[in-house]
Design a protein around this motif. Structure first.
Motif, mmCIF file in Angstrom:
data_model
loop_
_atom_site.group_PDB
_atom_site.id
_atom_site.type_symbol
_atom_site.label_atom_id
_atom_site.label_comp_id
_atom_site.label_asym_id
_atom_site.label_seq_id
_atom_site.Cartn_x
_atom_site.Cartn_y
_atom_site.Cartn_z
ATOM 1 N N GLN A 1 54.755 41.156 32.329
ATOM 2 C CA GLN A 1 55.627 40.277 33.118
ATOM 3 C C GLN A 1 56.914 40.994 33.524
ATOM 4 O O GLN A 1 57.401 40.816 34.635
ATOM 5 C CB GLN A 1 55.952 38.993 32.343
ATOM 6 N N THR A 2 57.442 41.815 32.618
ATOM 7 C CA THR A 2 58.635 42.602 32.939
ATOM 8 C C THR A 2 58.345 43.514 34.129
ATOM 9 O O THR A 2 59.133 43.597 35.068
ATOM 10 C CB THR A 2 59.070 43.445 31.726
ATOM 11 N N GLY A 3 57.204 44.198 34.085
ATOM 12 C CA GLY A 3 56.835 45.094 35.172
ATOM 13 C C GLY A 3 56.526 44.367 36.460
ATOM 14 O O GLY A 3 56.843 44.848 37.549
ATOM 15 N N LEU A 4 55.878 43.195 36.350
ATOM 16 C CA LEU A 4 55.543 42.437 37.556
ATOM 17 C C LEU A 4 56.784 41.907 38.248
ATOM 18 O O LEU A 4 56.785 41.703 39.456
ATOM 19 C CB LEU A 4 54.588 41.286 37.204
ATOM 20 N N GLU A 5 57.828 41.676 37.480
ATOM 21 C CA GLU A 5 59.081 41.199 38.070
ATOM 22 C C GLU A 5 59.897 42.343 38.663
ATOM 23 O O GLU A 5 60.720 42.115 39.540
ATOM 24 C CB GLU A 5 59.916 40.482 37.006
ATOM 25 N N ASN A 6 59.674 43.557 38.191
ATOM 26 C CA ASN A 6 60.501 44.685 38.623
ATOM 27 C C ASN A 6 59.743 45.610 39.573
ATOM 28 O O ASN A 6 59.585 45.311 40.733
ATOM 29 C CB ASN A 6 61.032 45.450 37.407
ATOM 30 N N GLY A 7 59.264 46.751 39.069
ATOM 31 C CA GLY A 7 58.756 47.800 39.932
ATOM 32 C C GLY A 7 57.312 47.711 40.365
ATOM 33 O O GLY A 7 56.940 48.266 41.399
ATOM 34 N N TYR A 8 56.467 47.030 39.631
ATOM 35 C CA TYR A 8 55.037 47.042 39.919
ATOM 36 C C TYR A 8 54.680 46.538 41.324
ATOM 37 O O TYR A 8 53.855 47.159 41.997
ATOM 38 C CB TYR A 8 54.272 46.252 38.852
ATOM 39 N N PRO A 9 55.275 45.440 41.793
ATOM 40 C CA PRO A 9 54.894 44.953 43.127
ATOM 41 C C PRO A 9 55.141 45.962 44.250
ATOM 42 O O PRO A 9 54.438 45.950 45.252
ATOM 43 C CB PRO A 9 55.764 43.700 43.327
ATOM 44 N N SER A 10 56.100 46.841 44.072
ATOM 45 C CA SER A 10 56.418 47.800 45.135
ATOM 46 C C SER A 10 55.548 49.051 45.091
ATOM 47 O O SER A 10 55.627 49.879 45.997
ATOM 48 C CB SER A 10 57.891 48.198 45.044
ATOM 49 N N LEU A 11 54.727 49.198 44.056
ATOM 50 C CA LEU A 11 53.866 50.379 43.952
ATOM 51 C C LEU A 11 52.716 50.319 44.944
ATOM 52 O O LEU A 11 52.180 49.249 45.230
ATOM 53 C CB LEU A 11 53.282 50.490 42.537
ATOM 54 N N GLU A 12 52.329 51.492 45.454
ATOM 55 C CA GLU A 12 51.113 51.583 46.253
ATOM 56 C C GLU A 12 49.939 51.539 45.280
ATOM 57 O O GLU A 12 49.917 52.268 44.280
ATOM 58 C CB GLU A 12 51.109 52.884 47.059
ATOM 59 N N LYS A 13 48.962 50.683 45.587
ATOM 60 C CA LYS A 13 47.852 50.467 44.663
ATOM 61 C C LYS A 13 46.553 50.972 45.265
ATOM 62 O O LYS A 13 46.384 50.981 46.481
ATOM 63 C CB LYS A 13 47.755 48.995 44.298
ATOM 64 N N PRO A 14 45.601 51.373 44.428
ATOM 65 C CA PRO A 14 44.313 51.860 44.937
ATOM 66 C C PRO A 14 43.482 50.722 45.536
ATOM 67 O O PRO A 14 43.745 49.547 45.297
ATOM 68 C CB PRO A 14 43.633 52.442 43.693
ATOM 69 N N TRP A 15 42.437 51.093 46.254
ATOM 70 C CA TRP A 15 41.584 50.108 46.916
ATOM 71 C C TRP A 15 40.879 49.192 45.923
ATOM 72 O O TRP A 15 40.505 48.074 46.259
ATOM 73 C CB TRP A 15 40.558 50.808 47.809
ATOM 74 N N PHE A 16 40.708 49.641 44.682
ATOM 75 C CA PHE A 16 39.985 48.837 43.687
ATOM 76 C C PHE A 16 40.931 48.030 42.795
ATOM 77 O O PHE A 16 40.554 47.595 41.709
ATOM 78 C CB PHE A 16 39.053 49.712 42.837
ATOM 79 N N HIS A 17 42.117 47.797 43.286
ATOM 80 C CA HIS A 17 43.120 46.994 42.573
ATOM 81 C C HIS A 17 42.571 45.588 42.312
ATOM 82 O O HIS A 17 41.921 44.991 43.150
ATOM 83 C CB HIS A 17 44.397 46.920 43.418
ATOM 84 N N ILE A 18 42.854 45.061 41.113
ATOM 85 C CA ILE A 18 42.431 43.717 40.727
ATOM 86 C C ILE A 18 43.663 42.818 40.682
ATOM 87 O O ILE A 18 44.716 43.241 40.209
ATOM 88 C CB ILE A 18 41.753 43.741 39.337
ATOM 89 N N ARG A 19 43.500 41.581 41.136
ATOM 90 C CA ARG A 19 44.615 40.626 41.058
ATOM 91 C C ARG A 19 45.090 40.509 39.620
ATOM 92 O O ARG A 19 44.299 40.605 38.681
ATOM 93 C CB ARG A 19 44.176 39.246 41.556
ATOM 94 N N GLU A 20 46.376 40.270 39.425
ATOM 95 C CA GLU A 20 46.980 40.248 38.097
ATOM 96 C C GLU A 20 46.387 39.177 37.193
ATOM 97 O O GLU A 20 46.186 39.404 36.005
ATOM 98 C CB GLU A 20 48.506 40.081 38.197
ATOM 99 N N ASP A 21 46.068 37.995 37.748
ATOM 100 C CA ASP A 21 45.512 36.933 36.913
ATOM 101 C C ASP A 21 44.121 37.294 36.391
ATOM 102 O O ASP A 21 43.783 37.002 35.240
ATOM 103 C CB ASP A 21 45.501 35.593 37.651
ATOM 104 N N ILE A 22 43.326 37.975 37.194
ATOM 105 C CA ILE A 22 42.002 38.420 36.751
ATOM 106 C C ILE A 22 42.157 39.548 35.724
ATOM 107 O O ILE A 22 41.456 39.581 34.715
ATOM 108 C CB ILE A 22 41.143 38.872 37.953
ATOM 109 N N PHE A 23 43.079 40.447 35.993
ATOM 110 C CA PHE A 23 43.370 41.556 35.082
ATOM 111 C C PHE A 23 43.711 41.030 33.688
ATOM 112 O O PHE A 23 43.160 41.482 32.674
ATOM 113 C CB PHE A 23 44.528 42.379 35.663
ATOM 114 N N ILE A 24 44.603 40.050 33.622
ATOM 115 C CA ILE A 24 45.020 39.474 32.347
ATOM 116 C C ILE A 24 43.860 38.728 31.698
ATOM 117 O O ILE A 24 43.656 38.820 30.478
ATOM 118 C CB ILE A 24 46.260 38.576 32.538
ATOM 119 N N SER A 25 43.059 38.020 32.479
ATOM 120 C CA SER A 25 41.906 37.288 31.930
ATOM 121 C C SER A 25 40.889 38.240 31.290
ATOM 122 O O SER A 25 40.326 37.925 30.236
ATOM 123 C CB SER A 25 41.222 36.472 33.028
#
Length: 159
Positions: free
Chosen positions: A28-52
């Motif tokens: 949550q700390t990362g999602l609020e700060n730097g993570y959203p601005s990172l360039e992500k790979p094509w196989f990126h998974i939504r955060e809610d699925i990742f956590i599940s």
């Protein structure tokens, strides 16, 4: 299922969920700060699925550890297996901290590689004690391989 197996598996799942909760806090700390601005790979998974998926992995890990623990902590193979398990659980928790909270993807990648190697050793020792407990860790090992690929791509794309 015996009462001893149920109690020890429940306790082990609870411990794994505590580590998972700490991971969620770091995430949550990362999602609020730097993570959203990172360039992500094509196989990126939504955060809610990742956590599940992580929640499922922690449940499988806990049941697996509970099966091993129910064989009796007095036995040296059980102790060895559970020591490996505990150490890999620590490395698991550090990844969330390194990757999300501290925003150090390269160090987090090194942590994941060490974690994967330790998971393989844990599976080996769990197999000595209980074949079913070892099989319960296989999805976790595969998931960590995915996390390695994801972490590597985040590092590569954003360096």
């Amino acid at each position: 299922m015996t009462k001893k197996l149920f109690i020890r598996s429940s306790f082990a799942v609870m411990i794994c969920f505590i580590f998972g909760f700490m991971g969620v806090v770091a995430t949550q700390t990362g999602l609020e700060n730097g993570y959203p601005s990172l360039e992500k790979p094509w196989f990126h998974i939504r955060e809610d699925i990742f956590i599940s998926i992580w929640i499922l992995m922690y449940a499988l890990m806990g049941v697996s550890a509970g099966i091993v623990w129910s064989k009796g902590f007095y036995h040296k193979w059980v102790k060895t297996a559970l020591y490996h398990f505990g150490f890999q659980l620590l490395l698991n928790g550090f990844w969330f901290l390194l990757f999300f909270a501290l925003e150090k993807p390269f160090i987090a990648l090194l942590d994941l590689i060490a974690l994967f190697i330790l998971i393989l050793f844990t599976i080996k020792w769990f197999k000595v004690v209980s074949l079913s407990s070892a099989y319960l860790l296989v999805p976790y090992a595969i998931w960590v391989l995915f996390a390695i690929a994801f972490n590597f791509e985040i590092w590569r794309l954003n360096s």
